[in-house]
Design a protein around this motif. Structure first.
Motif, PDB file in Angstrom:
ATOM      1  N   ALA A 180       0.830  -1.204   0.000  1.00  0.00           N
ATOM      2  CA  ALA A 180       0.000   0.000   0.000  1.00  0.00           C
ATOM      3  C   ALA A 180       0.866   1.256   0.000  1.00  0.00           C
ATOM      4  O   ALA A 180       0.581   2.227  -0.717  1.00  0.00           O
ATOM      5  CB  ALA A 180      -0.922  -0.003   1.214  1.00  0.00           C
ATOM      6  N   ILE A 193       2.224   1.732  -3.476  1.00  0.00           N
ATOM      7  CA  ILE A 193       1.189   2.243  -4.388  1.00  0.00           C
ATOM      8  C   ILE A 193       1.003   3.743  -4.174  1.00  0.00           C
ATOM      9  O   ILE A 193       0.941   4.524  -5.139  1.00  0.00           O
ATOM     10  CB  ILE A 193      -0.137   1.493  -4.171  1.00  0.00           C
ATOM     11  N   VAL A 232      -5.161   4.422   0.989  1.00  0.00           N
ATOM     12  CA  VAL A 232      -5.158   3.139   0.293  1.00  0.00           C
ATOM     13  C   VAL A 232      -5.975   2.155   1.125  1.00  0.00           C
ATOM     14  O   VAL A 232      -5.709   1.967   2.315  1.00  0.00           O
ATOM     15  CB  VAL A 232      -3.733   2.586   0.079  1.00  0.00           C
ATOM     16  N   ASP A 274      -6.347  -6.863  -3.897  1.00  0.00           N
ATOM     17  CA  ASP A 274      -7.201  -5.771  -4.386  1.00  0.00           C
ATOM     18  C   ASP A 274      -7.074  -4.543  -3.488  1.00  0.00           C
ATOM     19  O   ASP A 274      -7.243  -4.643  -2.265  1.00  0.00           O
ATOM     20  CB  ASP A 274      -8.663  -6.216  -4.407  1.00  0.00           C
ATOM     21  N   PHE A 275      -6.821  -3.401  -4.120  1.00  0.00           N
ATOM     22  CA  PHE A 275      -6.706  -2.134  -3.404  1.00  0.00           C
ATOM     23  C   PHE A 275      -7.526  -1.054  -4.108  1.00  0.00           C
ATOM     24  O   PHE A 275      -7.744  -1.119  -5.322  1.00  0.00           O
ATOM     25  CB  PHE A 275      -5.253  -1.650  -3.350  1.00  0.00           C
ATOM     26  N   TYR A 276      -7.938  -0.065  -3.342  1.00  0.00           N
ATOM     27  CA  TYR A 276      -8.423   1.201  -3.877  1.00  0.00           C
ATOM     28  C   TYR A 276      -7.472   2.288  -3.417  1.00  0.00           C
ATOM     29  O   TYR A 276      -7.164   2.384  -2.220  1.00  0.00           O
ATOM     30  CB  TYR A 276      -9.840   1.515  -3.374  1.00  0.00           C
ATOM     31  N   LEU A 277      -7.007   3.105  -4.349  1.00  0.00           N
ATOM     32  CA  LEU A 277      -6.212   4.283  -4.036  1.00  0.00           C
ATOM     33  C   LEU A 277      -7.112   5.506  -4.166  1.00  0.00           C
ATOM     34  O   LEU A 277      -7.700   5.739  -5.223  1.00  0.00           O
ATOM     35  CB  LEU A 277      -5.021   4.411  -4.984  1.00  0.00           C
ATOM     36  N   TYR A 315      -4.923  -2.215  -8.465  1.00  0.00           N
ATOM     37  CA  TYR A 315      -5.526  -1.160  -7.661  1.00  0.00           C
ATOM     38  C   TYR A 315      -6.343  -0.221  -8.541  1.00  0.00           C
ATOM     39  O   TYR A 315      -5.985   0.053  -9.686  1.00  0.00           O
ATOM     40  CB  TYR A 315      -4.478  -0.398  -6.846  1.00  0.00           C
TER      41      TYR A 315
END
Length: 307
Positions: free
Chosen positions: A25, A28, A39, A57-60, A97
């Motif tokens: 994270a 990223i 993140v 799986d990530f969201y930025l 991401y």
């Protein structure tokens, strides 16, 4: 009860994760410099506590798309059809991401969302694995606490109000509806299995979400949680959301052919995973990912992933 749901969300987001997830994270966030704000880690790797051999799986969350990218067209693509999705590798682990601005994140978790995907994901467990500062953390909690009430407001009118049901039943019905609004071909039992795997969590969050809705829009004449819309109107809205959601999924796949390294391979993997197909790319499709995306659309339609 005003802070019950927020307290639950804050505690869940703060739970520790594998140090390798935190390190990824941070990497990223560093990739997008000063624009990075938070993140979030979510999905099957979080649920199964398994990292090796899978895609994390990530969201930025970023302050602004223009500030997040060195290329203007990426900012435009993210603004027009959010989110952009990118592959990422760090310390032997693979991930993808998605990028959303703070303003789009807030909209997509609310009733103003363009599709169901973001609020459906963040009504489920996630972890805040990196944040710019304490104020950002508080803003993320404020946003995510709206995810479960949004799902419940859209789901309650679709329940059989003549029969008794509990929070777990609402969650299962809600996830079944949202799965129908994306390119998914998981078995019909999948929404139920997600809830049953952590039934106590969904019970607690469900009761808090119902209390939150009652605080926001009031209660009915018998003290029941008020409905967001009448059942017939909500059924029509779900039909629109399902068509729109699947159309957006196709557009996002086409966009990913340009934004995702190895875009054609990613599209084939995505379709095979969610539509139960066994697509193998031809050499020309690998060389021309956008044309590959267009050429794969009829196969996607025939697979039944879009209904």
């Amino acid at each position: 009860m005003a802070d019950a749901l927020r307290t639950l969300v804050n505690a869940e987001l703060s739970q520790p994760v594998d140090p390798r997830v935190t390190a990824m994270a941070e990497a990223i966030a560093a990739r997008h410099g000063a624009a990075s704000r938070a993140v979030l880690f979510y999905g099957s790797c979080l649920r199964e506590k398994q990292l090796e051999g899978l895609m994390l799986d990530f969201y930025l969350i970023v302050s602004d798309y223009q500030a997040a990218y060195g290329k203007r067209w990426l900012a435009i693509a993210n603004r027009l059809i959010p989110p952009n999705v990118f592959p990422f590798h760090h310390d032997g682990l693979a991930a993808k991401y998605a990028v959303l601005s703070e303003s789009d994140f807030r909209r997509e978790v609310s009733g103003r969302a363009r599709s169901t995907s973001v609020w459906a994901r963040f009504a489920q467990p996630s972890r805040l694995v990196w944040s710019y500062d304490r104020d950002t953390l508080e803003r993320v909690v404020d946003v995510i606490q709206d995810a479960a009430p949004t799902l419940f407001q859209y789901t309650l009118p679709m329940m059989d109000l003549t029969s008794p049901f509990g929070p777990g039943d609402i969650w299962k019905r809600g996830f079944a509806l949202t799965y129908g609004a994306e390119l998914r071909a998981e078995r019909s039992v999948r929404p139920s299995s997600v809830v049953d795997a952590d039934a106590e969590r969904y019970e607690r969050f469900g009761l808090a979400a119902l209390a939150r809705i009652a605080e926001l829009i009031g209660v009915g004449s018998n003290g029941e949680v008020a409905l967001f819309k009448r059942a017939d109107r909500m059924a029509r809205q779900w039909r629109r959301m399902q068509w729109k959601g699947k159309a957006l999924s196709v557009l996002r796949l086409a966009k990913a052919s340009l934004t995702y390294a190895g875009g054609a391979e990613y599209i084939a993997w995505k379709i095979n995973r969610h539509a139960g197909t066994d697509i193998e790319l031809k050499p020309w499709q690998k060389r021309h990912p956008l044309l590959a995306a267009i050429s794969l659309l009829p196969r996607l339609l025939r697979s039944g992933a879009i209904r």
